[in-house]
Scaffold this active site. Structure first.
Site, mmCIF file in Angstrom:
data_model
loop_
_atom_site.group_PDB
_atom_site.id
_atom_site.type_symbol
_atom_site.label_atom_id
_atom_site.label_comp_id
_atom_site.label_asym_id
_atom_site.label_seq_id
_atom_site.Cartn_x
_atom_site.Cartn_y
_atom_site.Cartn_z
ATOM 1 N N ASP A 11 -0.890 48.146 -48.655
ATOM 2 C CA ASP A 11 -1.918 47.819 -47.700
ATOM 3 C C ASP A 11 -2.627 49.006 -47.182
ATOM 4 O OD1 ASP A 11 -3.757 46.335 -46.114
ATOM 5 O OD2 ASP A 11 -2.319 46.529 -44.263
ATOM 6 N N SER A 12 -3.749 49.003 -46.429
ATOM 7 C CA SER A 12 -4.150 50.202 -45.978
ATOM 8 C C SER A 12 -3.231 50.966 -44.671
ATOM 9 C CB SER A 12 -5.862 49.881 -45.449
ATOM 10 O OG SER A 12 -5.548 48.917 -44.502
ATOM 11 N N TYR A 43 -9.216 51.194 -44.414
ATOM 12 C CA TYR A 43 -10.093 51.237 -45.416
ATOM 13 C C TYR A 43 -11.365 50.722 -45.252
ATOM 14 C CZ TYR A 43 -6.040 52.149 -48.594
ATOM 15 O OH TYR A 43 -4.752 53.021 -49.397
ATOM 16 N N GLY A 44 -11.643 49.857 -44.499
ATOM 17 C CA GLY A 44 -12.852 48.749 -44.331
ATOM 18 C C GLY A 44 -14.026 49.610 -43.980
ATOM 19 N N CYS A 74 -4.466 43.637 -48.874
ATOM 20 C CA CYS A 74 -5.588 44.148 -48.258
ATOM 21 C C CYS A 74 -6.899 43.533 -48.625
ATOM 22 C CB CYS A 74 -5.588 45.959 -48.446
ATOM 23 S SG CYS A 74 -7.085 46.736 -47.811
ATOM 24 N N CYS A 184 -8.719 39.998 -42.857
ATOM 25 C CA CYS A 184 -8.164 41.148 -43.012
ATOM 26 C C CYS A 184 -6.690 40.904 -42.805
ATOM 27 C CB CYS A 184 -8.511 42.374 -41.722
ATOM 28 S SG CYS A 184 -7.723 44.106 -41.765
#
Length: 262
Positions: A11-12, A43-44, A74, A184
């Site tokens: 995941d981020s 990351y978004g 993610c 998320c």
């Protein structure tokens, strides 16, 4: 690749541990390796090319650790990079998308809310899924700006986060949503605060258990499910190990988290 090889999860940052918990609960015998790319969170708000590059980096690290399957825990990485990953690597990938389908099928008010990152909401994959399942439903999309950063700092229960959520959710409440979809993997950690803010009739949906069930299904289909207990879960982060440890440690388990520069 063997049955005893690990399930790799990335995941981020720390949010994907909400997915890890569901996988570990459903498949307790499996060895899991969790990779938190907190140094690059969130990351978004990054361009797609950067999200793809980071997803490749994480994938190659997990493959080097012997992963038999990789869970992209993610939403942003799934919606922006999973097709590239699947076309370049032979290992199976499990992605995570906002659970629009069950919300759209079950809504009584014909109005649902989606709280997600900008990277997820602007992706082509999200648009395709949304169009497919929400033809007769009004979808209120809200970017959870700043939420991931606060969770990554260990502030998920803070007054600041509660105030942010009040501002973000009010437009959805005003429109009459009866389902809130969490888009998320960080956001399940906000559920206690969300329940304080939302009307009692609004149901909250996240994708964690669906991802765990899909992981089990794919491993079964490939005859890669283990039947004997493996080594304890391993957690690696290029951020602050204490924040990740606080999310996964319980009275029963005190998991080790290792700093790794990757």
């Amino acid at each position: 690749m063997s049955k005893s090889s690990p399930i790799g999860i990335f995941d981020s940052g720390v949010g994907g541990t909400s997915i890890w918990k569901e996988i570990h609960s459903l498949l307790p015998l499996e060895h899991t390796i969790y990779l938190a790319d907190s140094d690059n969170a969130p990351y978004g708000e990054k361009p797609q090319e950067e999200i793809v590059r980071l997803s490749i980096k994480n994938t190659e690290k997990l493959l080097a650790m012997g992963a038999k399957i990789i869970v992209v825990a993610c939403n942003t990485a799934t919606t922006n990079a999973i097709q590239v990953l699947r076309s370049n690597y032979h290992v199976p990938f499990i992605g995570i998308e906002p659970a629009i389908k069950p919300a759209a099928l079950q809504t009584q008010t014909k109005c649902i809310g989606i709280l997600a990152t900008k990277g997820t909401l602007t992706s082509a994959l999200f648009a395709k899924t949304s169009d497919l399942y929400s033809k007769d439903t009004k979808v209120i999309e809200v970017v959870g700006k700043g939420l991931v950063q606060e969770i990554e700092k260990g502030n998920k229960d803070s007054e600041k986060v509660e105030a942010m959520l009040v501002d973000l959710l009010q437009p959805m409440i005003d429109e009459g949503i009866d389902y809130l979809v969490l888009g998320c993997s960080h956001y399940p950690y906000l559920i206690p605060t969300l329940k304080k803010i939302l009307p009692s009739y609004v149901k909250i949906i996240d994708s964690g258990m669906a991802v765990a069930k899909q992981t089990k299904l794919i491993l079964q289909s490939m005859d890669l499910l283990t039947s004997t207990s493996q080594m304890p879960p391993q957690f690696f982060t290029n951020g602050d190990p204490k924040i990740l440890r606080n999310l996964i440690t319980s009275e029963e388990n005190n998991y080790e988290v290792t700093y790794l520069d990757f």
